[in-house]
Design an enzyme around this catalytic site. Structure first.
Site, PDB file in Angstrom:
ATOM      1  N   CYS A  33     -24.521  35.201  51.276  1.00 50.98           N
ATOM      2  CA  CYS A  33     -23.610  35.331  50.135  1.00 50.98           C
ATOM      3  C   CYS A  33     -22.184  35.570  50.619  1.00 50.98           C
ATOM      4  CB  CYS A  33     -24.005  36.536  49.280  1.00 50.98           C
ATOM      5  SG  CYS A  33     -25.748  36.615  48.834  1.00 50.98           S
ATOM      6  N   ILE A  71     -17.338  40.328  48.259  1.00 47.89           N
ATOM      7  CA  ILE A  71     -16.273  40.760  47.338  1.00 47.89           C
ATOM      8  C   ILE A  71     -15.006  40.864  48.184  1.00 47.89           C
ATOM      9  CG2 ILE A  71     -15.466  42.714  45.953  1.00 47.89           C
ATOM     10  CD1 ILE A  71     -17.853  41.454  44.659  1.00 47.89           C
ATOM     11  N   HIS A 100     -13.725  35.749  49.398  1.00 49.40           N
ATOM     12  CA  HIS A 100     -13.576  34.999  48.155  1.00 49.40           C
ATOM     13  C   HIS A 100     -12.889  35.826  47.078  1.00 49.40           C
ATOM     14  CE1 HIS A 100     -14.170  32.234  44.974  1.00 49.40           C
ATOM     15  NE2 HIS A 100     -15.361  32.629  44.560  1.00 49.40           N
ATOM     16  N   CYS A 143     -14.038  30.816  39.763  1.00 49.84           N
ATOM     17  CA  CYS A 143     -13.889  30.684  41.219  1.00 49.84           C
ATOM     18  C   CYS A 143     -13.089  29.445  41.615  1.00 49.84           C
ATOM     19  CB  CYS A 143     -15.257  30.668  41.865  1.00 49.84           C
ATOM     20  SG  CYS A 143     -16.246  32.096  41.371  1.00 49.84           S
TER      21      CYS A 143
END
Ligand SMILES: [Zn+2]
Lengths: 391, 150
Positions: free
Chosen positions: A211, A214, A337, A88
């Site tokens: 969270c 995707i 992300h 990441c």
């Protein structure tokens, strides 16, 4: 050896989200936005090319991707061509490497692209691929992906410092509010604390809206040595400092849970190199892969005392009008992300913020910016500090 | 697609579990011991360092000579969670997971089996469980389960 000054002179990103586009489509879209941001810039100016990307072999069955991306963007590298992978935090790592290459005189102009195509027709396949991020032989065998990892981090922080579920939710509420004003963001609708609680429970204590999603997306910037900067732009941002520290990959060897000591090391080195202190930072893009992450980052970046991250968000000190505006672009939670593109997108947000082009999410009079990108079980940390003026 | 392709041969990169046999893995004794109900790790014969996971190069003294030692059967939960959405395809919800800590200070990520939400408590005592890996090869994987009353 003389260290040369380096600036980001151009930057652009694709729209982030669940995209009806291929890996190459995303790279093309971001490249177009980057070229358009600096009309004086042409592919022929670019001597070096780094591609930050994490698992194209998995998501799109493609390797040797740096040449593919350079070719897509019309770049024929003469000094450097390589792929950078640090999960990441690949994006910031690529920027840090390009910085070193230019600062040392090995090249004058380097393009740093980041891309990830994560959506596959079967969502279960995408989740399966993310298992490859963990230690396959000792952690992934138990099904360990990112949500349970950071859920366990949250459990420790809540136990040791009394951090509450509401404080976690407030991070998501702030970042969704900011992302609503960011044209490239995946989620552009503000949410409430109640909506965070009502979203699906993923891994106790984290709900879905705790969270990051995707995401498909790409982002491209260009770095240049000082003597080339004016050829491309009147609005560069200058790299004042950078720091990076790692801590390993296996969950058992993580050097901290509620504490992230390797982030402290990376931050200390970056602050020292830039000659600034945490209180000098006007605006920051930090790695809010989960709400708990941003709370711990306030602490380890020195924005507040250890253990007071929950209070920091609660008191609005990371919001507009507070001590430092954190994640004005929406962060990972709202912007999305796409692994390899995130660190590059952070840099682009800072270029816009430091030159007053961030529209209705503009942080007033921002002069000094910090980005933080992490990877793995919060073990590897990469920091960049940018200034509007050279230093 | 040919007949042969449609038989779906074993694809290692879609397999969550490592290859455990001696022909494939220098740490095969870990799996052999586990099959006998023993949880083990390596101990460096040069400096005495005991790592988790087991390893063939000592990070402390760089020796590559090691012996196998047994780890305690019991540990305590250091942190834990239950995943209720978005688990990888071969796993099922609820997926209980914990970082456990042994008396000797070693920590280990593990799944928890025979568990309910009531067991998810930092400090809770857990003990070794050995699971068979489903599929064509004979493989095992370690797990932990809550220690139930006397
Ligand atoms: Zn040793």
């Amino acid at each position: 050896m003389e260290i040369r000054r380096v600036a980001v002179v151009a930057g652009g990103a694709s729209k982030f989200g669940a995209r009806q586009a291929t890996y190459r489509d995303l790279i093309s879209e971001a490249g177009k936005a980057c070229y358009d941001s600096a009309p004086g810039l042409s592919p022929n100016d670019i001597e070096g090319f780094l591609l930050s990307t994490v698992m194209p072999e998995r998501f799109v069955f493609q390797t040797h991707v740096a040449p593919l991306a350079a070719e897509t963007l019309g770049v024929t590298p003469s000094k450097l061509v390589a792929r950078v992978e640090l999960l990441c935090a690949s994006g910031s790592s690529a920027i840090r490497l390009a910085y070193g290459f230019i600062a040392s005189g090995l090249a004058d102009v380097i393009m740093v692209a980041g891309a990830e195509k994560m959506y596959t027709p079967n969502p279960a396949e995408t989740v399966h691929h993310t298992l490859a991020a963990g230690d396959r032989e000792w952690d992934a065998i138990h099904g360990l992906t990112a949500p349970p990892s950071f859920a366990m981090v949250a459990q420790r922080h809540m136990k040791e410092y009394g951090t509450t579920k509401e404080q976690l939710a407030l991070v998501s509420v702030k970042n969704r509010r900011n992302g609503a004003r960011n044209p490239i963001a995946q989620f552009r609708k503000p949410i409430t604390v109640e909506e965070v609680y009502a979203s699906k429970l993923v891994a106790k204590p984290l709900n879905l809206f705790d969270c990051c999603p995707i995401t498909d997306g790409a982002a491209v910037i260009v770095l240049a040595a000082e003597h080339r900067v004016k050829d491309f732009t009147n609005e560069p941002i200058w790299i004042w400092g950078t720091g990076q520290a790692g801590g390993g990959n296996n969950a058992a060897n993580v050097p901290g849970w509620a504490e992230w000591p390797r982030l402290r090391v990376a931050a200390k080195n970056a602050y020292q190199m830039a000659g600034v202190a945490p209180e000098d930072i006007d605006v920051a893009e930090v790695h809010d892969c989960f709400t708990i992450s941003e709370i711990i980052e306030y602490e380890e970046l020195g924005f507040c005392a250890k253990g007071e991250g929950g209070k920091f968000i609660e008191e609005g000190r990371s919001d507009y009008g507070g001590q430092v505006v954190v994640n004005p672009g929406g962060g990972l939670i709202s912007r999305g992300h796409p692994f390899g593109a995130t660190g590059i997108a952070q840099a682009i947000e800072m270029k816009q913020q430091l030159h007053g082009h961030a529209g209705d999410r503009q942080v007033p009079n921002a002069e000094i910016a910090l980005t933080h990108n992490l990877s793995g079980f919060a073990t590897e940390h990469t920091i960049m500090i940018y200034g509007r003026e050279p230093k | 697609m040919s007949e042969r392709m449609s038989e779906q041969p074993y694809i290692n990169t879609m397999d969550v579990y490592p290859l455990e046999a001696a022909e494939q893995n220098k740490l095969y004794k870990f799996y052999d011991s586990l099959r006998e109900g023993r949880l083990t790790t390596t101990k460096c014969t040069s400096c005495g360092h005991i790592p988790w996971p087991p390893r063939t190069l000592c990070p402390n003294c760089t020796s590559d000579e090691f012996e196998w030692i047994d780890l305690p059967r019991k540990a305590r939960i250091y942190s834990c969670t239950v995943q209720t959405a978005g688990v990888p395809p071969v796993f099922e919800i609820p997926l209980y997971m914990a970082m456990v800590e042994f008396d000797n200070g070693l920590r280990m990520l593990t799944r928890l089996v025979e568990t309910t939400e009531d067991d998810l408590e930092i400090g809770r005592e857990v003990e070794l469980a050995v699971l068979e890996v489903p599929g064509p090869m004979s493989r095992v994987v370690h797990a932990f389960k809550p220690v139930r009353g006397n």
